[in-house]
Design an enzyme around this catalytic site. Sequence first.
Site, PDB file in Angstrom:
ATOM      1  N   GLU A 106      66.254 104.334 -46.392  1.00 43.88           N
ATOM      2  CA  GLU A 106      65.759 105.708 -46.559  1.00 43.88           C
ATOM      3  C   GLU A 106      65.363 106.280 -45.203  1.00 43.88           C
ATOM      4  O   GLU A 106      65.313 105.557 -44.213  1.00 43.88           O
ATOM      5  CB  GLU A 106      64.510 105.705 -47.464  1.00 43.88           C
ATOM      6  CG  GLU A 106      64.758 105.098 -48.822  1.00 43.88           C
ATOM      7  CD  GLU A 106      63.458 104.894 -49.603  1.00 43.88           C
ATOM      8  OE1 GLU A 106      62.439 105.512 -49.267  1.00 43.88           O
ATOM      9  OE2 GLU A 106      63.488 104.105 -50.551  1.00 43.88           O
TER      10      GLU A 106
ATOM     11  N   LYS B 284      62.533 107.747 -42.639  1.00 42.02           N
ATOM     12  CA  LYS B 284      61.075 107.690 -42.471  1.00 42.02           C
ATOM     13  C   LYS B 284      60.611 109.109 -42.171  1.00 42.02           C
ATOM     14  O   LYS B 284      60.707 109.591 -41.042  1.00 42.02           O
ATOM     15  CB  LYS B 284      60.669 106.729 -41.363  1.00 42.02           C
ATOM     16  CG  LYS B 284      59.154 106.597 -41.293  1.00 42.02           C
ATOM     17  CD  LYS B 284      58.717 105.334 -40.638  1.00 42.02           C
ATOM     18  CE  LYS B 284      57.227 105.086 -40.748  1.00 42.02           C
ATOM     19  NZ  LYS B 284      56.343 106.217 -40.632  1.00 42.02           N
TER      20      LYS B 284
ATOM     21  N   ASP C 131      58.451 112.269 -41.429  1.00 43.75           N
ATOM     22  CA  ASP C 131      57.295 112.376 -40.536  1.00 43.75           C
ATOM     23  C   ASP C 131      56.343 113.467 -41.038  1.00 43.75           C
ATOM     24  O   ASP C 131      56.275 114.562 -40.503  1.00 43.75           O
ATOM     25  CB  ASP C 131      57.779 112.691 -39.124  1.00 43.75           C
ATOM     26  CG  ASP C 131      56.713 112.394 -38.094  1.00 43.75           C
ATOM     27  OD1 ASP C 131      55.671 111.828 -38.464  1.00 43.75           O
ATOM     28  OD2 ASP C 131      56.927 112.740 -36.921  1.00 43.75           O
TER      29      ASP C 131
ATOM     30  N   TYR D 204      58.295 115.192 -50.762  1.00 42.57           N
ATOM     31  CA  TYR D 204      59.415 114.278 -50.987  1.00 42.57           C
ATOM     32  C   TYR D 204      58.857 112.964 -51.534  1.00 42.57           C
ATOM     33  O   TYR D 204      58.008 112.347 -50.899  1.00 42.57           O
ATOM     34  CB  TYR D 204      60.175 114.016 -49.679  1.00 42.57           C
ATOM     35  CG  TYR D 204      61.099 115.153 -49.335  1.00 42.57           C
ATOM     36  CD1 TYR D 204      60.594 116.344 -48.830  1.00 42.57           C
ATOM     37  CD2 TYR D 204      62.470 115.059 -49.560  1.00 42.57           C
ATOM     38  CE1 TYR D 204      61.427 117.414 -48.550  1.00 42.57           C
ATOM     39  CE2 TYR D 204      63.316 116.116 -49.278  1.00 42.57           C
ATOM     40  CZ  TYR D 204      62.793 117.282 -48.776  1.00 42.57           C
ATOM     41  OH  TYR D 204      63.621 118.334 -48.508  1.00 42.57           O
TER      42      TYR D 204
ATOM     43  N   LYS E 166      62.097 102.056 -36.327  1.00 45.59           N
ATOM     44  CA  LYS E 166      61.739 103.314 -35.656  1.00 45.59           C
ATOM     45  C   LYS E 166      62.723 103.691 -34.560  1.00 45.59           C
ATOM     46  O   LYS E 166      63.283 102.821 -33.886  1.00 45.59           O
ATOM     47  CB  LYS E 166      60.336 103.156 -35.021  1.00 45.59           C
ATOM     48  CG  LYS E 166      59.201 102.996 -36.012  1.00 45.59           C
ATOM     49  CD  LYS E 166      58.768 104.329 -36.522  1.00 45.59           C
ATOM     50  CE  LYS E 166      57.315 104.626 -36.641  1.00 45.59           C
ATOM     51  NZ  LYS E 166      56.275 103.946 -36.039  1.00 45.59           N
TER      52      LYS E 166
ATOM     53  N   CYS F  32      31.911 121.786 -10.567  1.00 46.39           N
ATOM     54  CA  CYS F  32      32.440 121.888 -11.931  1.00 46.39           C
ATOM     55  C   CYS F  32      33.279 123.163 -12.055  1.00 46.39           C
ATOM     56  O   CYS F  32      32.820 124.237 -11.672  1.00 46.39           O
ATOM     57  CB  CYS F  32      31.287 121.930 -12.927  1.00 46.39           C
ATOM     58  SG  CYS F  32      31.813 122.376 -14.585  1.00 46.39           S
TER      59      CYS F  32
ATOM     60  N   CYS G   4      31.022 125.568 -14.566  1.00 46.55           N
ATOM     61  CA  CYS G   4      29.693 126.111 -14.241  1.00 46.55           C
ATOM     62  C   CYS G   4      29.346 126.011 -12.756  1.00 46.55           C
ATOM     63  O   CYS G   4      28.256 126.405 -12.347  1.00 46.55           O
ATOM     64  CB  CYS G   4      28.624 125.424 -15.087  1.00 46.55           C
ATOM     65  SG  CYS G   4      28.320 123.723 -14.571  1.00 46.55           S
TER      66      CYS G   4
ATOM     67  N   CYS H  52      30.189 116.483 -14.278  1.00 43.14           N
ATOM     68  CA  CYS H  52      29.546 117.742 -13.904  1.00 43.14           C
ATOM     69  C   CYS H  52      28.041 117.542 -14.117  1.00 43.14           C
ATOM     70  O   CYS H  52      27.620 117.014 -15.145  1.00 43.14           O
ATOM     71  CB  CYS H  52      30.066 118.851 -14.813  1.00 43.14           C
ATOM     72  SG  CYS H  52      28.916 120.207 -15.026  1.00 43.14           S
TER      73      CYS H  52
ATOM     74  N   CYS I 186      25.968 124.050 -18.524  1.00 43.29           N
ATOM     75  CA  CYS I 186      27.432 124.113 -18.445  1.00 43.29           C
ATOM     76  C   CYS I 186      27.999 124.474 -19.827  1.00 43.29           C
ATOM     77  O   CYS I 186      27.834 123.731 -20.791  1.00 43.29           O
ATOM     78  CB  CYS I 186      27.993 122.768 -17.984  1.00 43.29           C
ATOM     79  SG  CYS I 186      29.795 122.745 -17.942  1.00 43.29           S
TER      80      CYS I 186
HETATM   81  S1  IVH Z   1      57.297 103.490 -48.391  1.00 40.06           S
HETATM   82  C1  IVH Z   1      53.967 100.314 -48.224  1.00 40.06           C
HETATM   83  N1  IVH Z   1      59.103 105.192 -47.670  1.00 40.06           N
HETATM   84  O1  IVH Z   1      55.364 105.737 -43.558  1.00 40.06           O
HETATM   85  C2  IVH Z   1      54.097 101.659 -47.759  1.00 40.06           C
HETATM   86  N2  IVH Z   1      57.011 105.276 -46.559  1.00 40.06           N
HETATM   87  O2  IVH Z   1      54.073 103.603 -41.995  1.00 40.06           O
HETATM   88  C3  IVH Z   1      55.188 102.210 -48.559  1.00 40.06           C
HETATM   89  N3  IVH Z   1      56.844 107.046 -44.891  1.00 40.06           N
HETATM   90  O3  IVH Z   1      52.190 105.944 -44.925  1.00 40.06           O
HETATM   91  C4  IVH Z   1      55.655 103.393 -47.959  1.00 40.06           C
HETATM   92  N4  IVH Z   1      58.855 107.850 -45.182  1.00 40.06           N
HETATM   93  O4  IVH Z   1      53.641 107.993 -45.113  1.00 40.06           O
HETATM   94  C5  IVH Z   1      57.861 104.747 -47.461  1.00 40.06           C
HETATM   95  N5  IVH Z   1      60.831 106.626 -47.176  1.00 40.06           N
HETATM   96  C6  IVH Z   1      59.582 106.210 -46.970  1.00 40.06           C
HETATM   97  C7  IVH Z   1      58.727 106.813 -46.015  1.00 40.06           C
HETATM   98  C8  IVH Z   1      57.444 106.306 -45.838  1.00 40.06           C
HETATM   99  C9  IVH Z   1      57.721 107.969 -44.514  1.00 40.06           C
HETATM  100  C10 IVH Z   1      55.486 106.897 -44.311  1.00 40.06           C
HETATM  101  C11 IVH Z   1      54.385 106.837 -45.315  1.00 40.06           C
HETATM  102  C12 IVH Z   1      53.539 105.662 -44.935  1.00 40.06           C
HETATM  103  C13 IVH Z   1      54.018 105.362 -43.576  1.00 40.06           C
HETATM  104  C14 IVH Z   1      53.887 103.895 -43.320  1.00 40.06           C
END
Ligand code: IVH
Length: 677
Positions: A118, A120, A122, A228, A319, A411, A414, A429, A435
């Site tokens: 999947e 990750k 953000d 999501y 990552k 500073c 001030c 300072c 200040c």
């Molecule tokens: S599964 C056991 N799936 O990543 C934790 N997390 O570093 C299960 N996150 O706090 C999380 N995309 O906010 C999962 N496809 C995804 C994700 C995901 C982003 C985030 C999530 C979690 C953090 C963990």
Amino acid sequence: MSVSPELMAQVMALHEQLRYHNHRYYVLDAPEISDAQYDELFQQLKKIEQHYPELQTPDSPTQRVGGEAIGAFQTITHTIPMLSLGNAFSTSELKDFERKLKERLESVDIDELEYCAELKLDGLAISLIYENGVFKQGATRGDGATGEDISHNLRTIRNLPLQLNTLKPPLLLEVRGEVLMPRAGFDKFNAEAQQKGERLFANPRNAAAGSVRQLDPNIAAKRPLAFYAYSVTQIEGSQLPATQYEVLQWLKSLGFTISDDIKTGKGLAFVEKFYADIQQRRPLLAYDIDGVVIKVNDLAKQQVLGMVSREPRWAVAYKFPAQLASTVLESVDFQVGRTGALTPVARVKPVFVGGVTISNITLHNMDEIRRLGIEIGDTVEVCRAGDVIPKITQVLARGESTVAIELPLCCPVCQSPIIQDEKGVIARCSGDVYCDAQVQRRLAHFVSRKAMNADGLGERWLEQFLEKGLIKQSADLYALNAEKILAANIEGMGEKLAENIITAITKTKQTTLQRFIYALGIRGVGEGTSLALAQYFGDLDKIKDASMEALIAVPDIGEVSAKWIVAYFQEPLHQQQLQAFVDAGLTWPKIDIEQAQHQPLVGQSWVLTGTLSTLGRDAAKAKLQQLGAKVSGSVSKKTSVVVAGAEAGSKLADAQKLGVTVWDEQQLLDLLAEHRV
Ligand code: IVH
């Protein structure tokens, strides 16, 4: 009034249409109709619902437009803790993940093990509770054990189902996922904010976080947020499918949005390919991601694998590497902190790296500048990973005519003289109460979460209050009222907000002695020292009048802090302020010092290291302090016990070298249970 089948069908059709257009607008950023046309559909539905309230279902699109602001966030305890994910940054770390799976899944041919891959996302992790198919409550992750109830804001998110799309909903369902702001919505939002001269958000993640942590849901309702889903953590009265992939498809059928990029496959070759594909497509995605998540697809195998150190063994976040860029150092400014400490901040030619445009980078102190050997005019390397603060990592090329970075003599705010410590690392300072920068920083500290905790009173407002002359120091906060705030004509300040701020300030009047001492911002007096002072003296007057000798007798207080404490209370201005706090009605529960002195761990110094999977470090620290122990960050000969959780590192080694007692988490849990904390 009876409702005709035609009218019901019309309402259903309006729901359907509004949902569809919401999705096109907020998630896909590809609206098909104008805002006016959308409003017309919306008003049509609203009118019908006004006439026939029985047709107003909890999932109606009209239910997402905000509503009353809440006074404060409620804390929610997660039935199942919200975990984090282990990271892998390279093929070899990914192989480590696979090796550990192999060790635990002995009977499985590792090359045949199926993964669900999947994105990750953000954003912010969120937990949602549905009862009988109806959205009941949503909370932030918080520290994993407890989060904040943000249901009022989540309700406004257009693609978050308020009612599940099934005739046989589970009695209870907990869904977890990520709230984020899609890039297109973020760009539009920031462009509008810029036009109106409002503050811009640095990136979509901050924008999403800032939006869901609002007391007033009308603000969140105006932000283009999306949810999501990525997992189910509780289900009652129904059965989950057998794999993660099928769970996601099931969630989709219930009405949740899931990412389009979810794939299953076997072995690390599949994982590497998915990672490379996504990395290539990353700039084209509708939202920010910081890697991919690889999960063992079979839920039964996930169960077998379990978790370690608050991370599941069955998943890993693979990552993307930190992003690098080169830019030119144009100048260095010095910012003044709460205690007057000057922090050099590099102003660089704006550069886009790791999803944000960076123009300011902290350089921490003069030592860091010397270490990097940078001069103004140099070309430098800038690095940013995920939500980590950007850094200057090295000089790439010396500029043609560079200027050395010098500590100012006065500073910048001030003009008071700057005083350096012996090592020449920290410069301060000397303006103190004269200040403006120090005053503002101290106010921000005073209201911060671990101090007086005046929720919603951010630096933005404090700055305005100071500028408009509403306050000069923290005690003045207690003389404010909503009328005074409104009369100051602060941009963006409304009646509701002013009232919320006053409620938050009023709530701080009932505090604890420890919080209050910490809030004063005395040099050298952090949370631990504040607690030690409160428990030892039990009374503010006694602390105020304590001599150097009396202070040094307190466990955890050395000569230097004692000197600062005495100096603080001797300053006439501080004495006046303390009186103002008392006059304002600040109170805290009385501390029974007899009892506090006889706590079982009084005089002991404990160190926590590694991950404590049951308690978490913050909770463990609080409980040990409750028993009278001082919890310190480093191991010395004087340390009483080191509690080593999973993956403990150098502190454990230090303890072993020094012969300090080492406990595991279970021993700590037993001790806490014994003392009923
Ligand atoms: S599964 C056991 N799936 O990543 C934790 N997390 O570093 C299960 N996150 O706090 C999380 N995309 O906010 C999962 N496809 C995804 C994700 C995901 C982003 C985030 C999530 C979690 C953090 C963990």
